[in-house]
Design an enzyme around this catalytic site. Sequence first.
Site, PDB file in Angstrom:
ATOM      1  NE  ARG A  65      54.802 -16.399  -8.691  1.00 34.86           N
ATOM      2  CZ  ARG A  65      55.305 -15.949  -7.550  1.00 34.86           C
ATOM      3  NH1 ARG A  65      55.766 -14.708  -7.480  1.00 34.86           N
ATOM      4  NH2 ARG A  65      55.371 -16.718  -6.490  1.00 34.86           N
ATOM      5  CG  HIS A  69      49.943 -16.507  -7.444  1.00 36.59           C
ATOM      6  ND1 HIS A  69      50.606 -16.682  -6.252  1.00 36.59           N
ATOM      7  CD2 HIS A  69      50.663 -17.184  -8.375  1.00 36.59           C
ATOM      8  CE1 HIS A  69      51.683 -17.438  -6.453  1.00 36.59           C
ATOM      9  NE2 HIS A  69      51.740 -17.737  -7.729  1.00 36.59           N
ATOM     10  CB  VAL A  73      43.059 -17.544  -3.825  1.00 34.01           C
ATOM     11  CG1 VAL A  73      42.500 -17.397  -2.414  1.00 34.01           C
ATOM     12  CG2 VAL A  73      44.447 -18.183  -3.767  1.00 34.01           C
ATOM     13  N   GLY A  75      38.756 -17.778  -7.135  1.00 35.72           N
ATOM     14  CA  GLY A  75      38.448 -17.391  -8.499  1.00 35.72           C
ATOM     15  C   GLY A  75      39.057 -16.066  -8.910  1.00 35.72           C
ATOM     16  CG  ASP A  77      38.217 -12.707  -6.274  1.00 39.53           C
ATOM     17  OD1 ASP A  77      39.455 -12.648  -6.430  1.00 39.53           O
ATOM     18  OD2 ASP A  77      37.680 -13.175  -5.264  1.00 39.53           O
ATOM     19  CB  SER A  79      40.686 -11.404  -3.809  1.00 40.82           C
ATOM     20  OG  SER A  79      41.107 -12.633  -4.374  1.00 40.82           O
ATOM     21  CD  GLU A  91      44.387 -14.026  -3.254  1.00 43.70           C
ATOM     22  OE1 GLU A  91      43.253 -13.521  -3.071  1.00 43.70           O
ATOM     23  OE2 GLU A  91      44.729 -14.540  -4.319  1.00 43.70           O
ATOM     24  CG  ASN A  97      50.050 -14.851  -3.106  1.00 44.09           C
ATOM     25  OD1 ASN A  97      50.382 -15.579  -4.035  1.00 44.09           O
ATOM     26  ND2 ASN A  97      48.809 -14.817  -2.640  1.00 44.09           N
ATOM     27  N   PRO A 165      49.083 -23.987  -5.961  1.00 48.82           N
ATOM     28  CG  PRO A 165      48.788 -24.605  -8.173  1.00 48.82           C
ATOM     29  CD  PRO A 165      48.592 -23.450  -7.250  1.00 48.82           C
ATOM     30  CG  HIS A 195      57.087 -22.340 -14.306  1.00 52.31           C
ATOM     31  ND1 HIS A 195      57.046 -23.526 -13.608  1.00 52.31           N
ATOM     32  CD2 HIS A 195      56.203 -21.525 -13.677  1.00 52.31           C
ATOM     33  CE1 HIS A 195      56.182 -23.431 -12.618  1.00 52.31           C
ATOM     34  NE2 HIS A 195      55.661 -22.218 -12.647  1.00 52.31           N
ATOM     35  CG  ASP A 254      61.073 -19.637 -25.780  1.00 55.51           C
ATOM     36  OD1 ASP A 254      61.010 -20.258 -24.699  1.00 55.51           O
ATOM     37  OD2 ASP A 254      62.056 -18.954 -26.111  1.00 55.51           O
TER      38      ASP A 254
END
Length: 327
Positions: A65, A69, A73, A75, A77, A79, A91, A97, A165, A195, A254
């Site tokens: 995750r 995430h 945001v 790309g 990087d 951050s 962020e 987050n 999203p 998920h 799976d």
Amino acid sequence: MASRSSFLTFLVCTALLAVLFGAADAQGLRVGFYKKTCPKAETIVRETVAGFVAKDATVAAPLLRLHFHDCFVRGCDGSVLLNSTKGRLAEKDAMPNLSLDGFYVIDAAKAAVEVACPGVVSCADIVALAARDGVELVIDQSITREDRAAGRARVVGSEAVANLPSSFGEITELKANFARKGLSAKDLAVLSGSHTIGNAHCNAFSKRLYNFTGKGDRDPSLAPAYARKLRSQCPRGDETSIVEMDPGRAVSFDTSYYVRVVNGKGLFHSDAALLRDKVTRDLVYQYTGSASKFFRDFGVAMGKMGSIGVLTGARGEIRRHCALVNA
């Protein structure tokens, strides 16, 4: 569980994707970037992640995750790892987050890599490698993504809200969000499969249980029996309890997630939304019957996501500590 050969297929696909990006930018994405500058980098990250997963297998999901995430945001990087400073919300402290976890694993891996190769391996790459290794360790297979992303100085927290999203998103909104990152509807369906591992806080989906349209109703796309179970786990107003996104299989990477979506048991409204578009719906049904196709497609989609906004050369910095910009 798919055979080892099917996993090797998606490894080849993703490695090829990295090579193609590397051909486009000699200093950008390419396989074996640290082979000469820090040959033990991947081994160090993997061993660090393995140590944490051995103690708590659920850490694999937060690492995956974190990578997602981070990439959505500005790309990939690194951050998402930065701390807030006075007057500037980072962020990681933005509302979407606040439930992120696994930072301690990244910090430990970075510290170990810095001992071996000071100032060489970027925090963004450690996030990507940790996500790959975390998933590999819970399925005994791997996702390949090797690149170099140096990490920007700071990201304003509001950008996380604007770019990530929503778990309550409708299909048109979700597709548009992915499209802005150069990702397709297929990528949306594939990456939603993450998920299948991990947990979620009640406030990420409780609106579906108690007030879906603002009239005290339940989301009609949610199976009634599953809704009753969720209500027992998440009483009205509960924002702190957590539930497994894929009950009983939270540490098994799976395709059971897709079976749940088909049966109205996807935890988020964004999961149910996948059935409202022909492309994503068809893929959901395909993945319920073909783990090998899912694993192959997941590897390719991770490669695409891992290329979003990658920084190279002097466009960023290799941070000594992932939570802080260099002085």
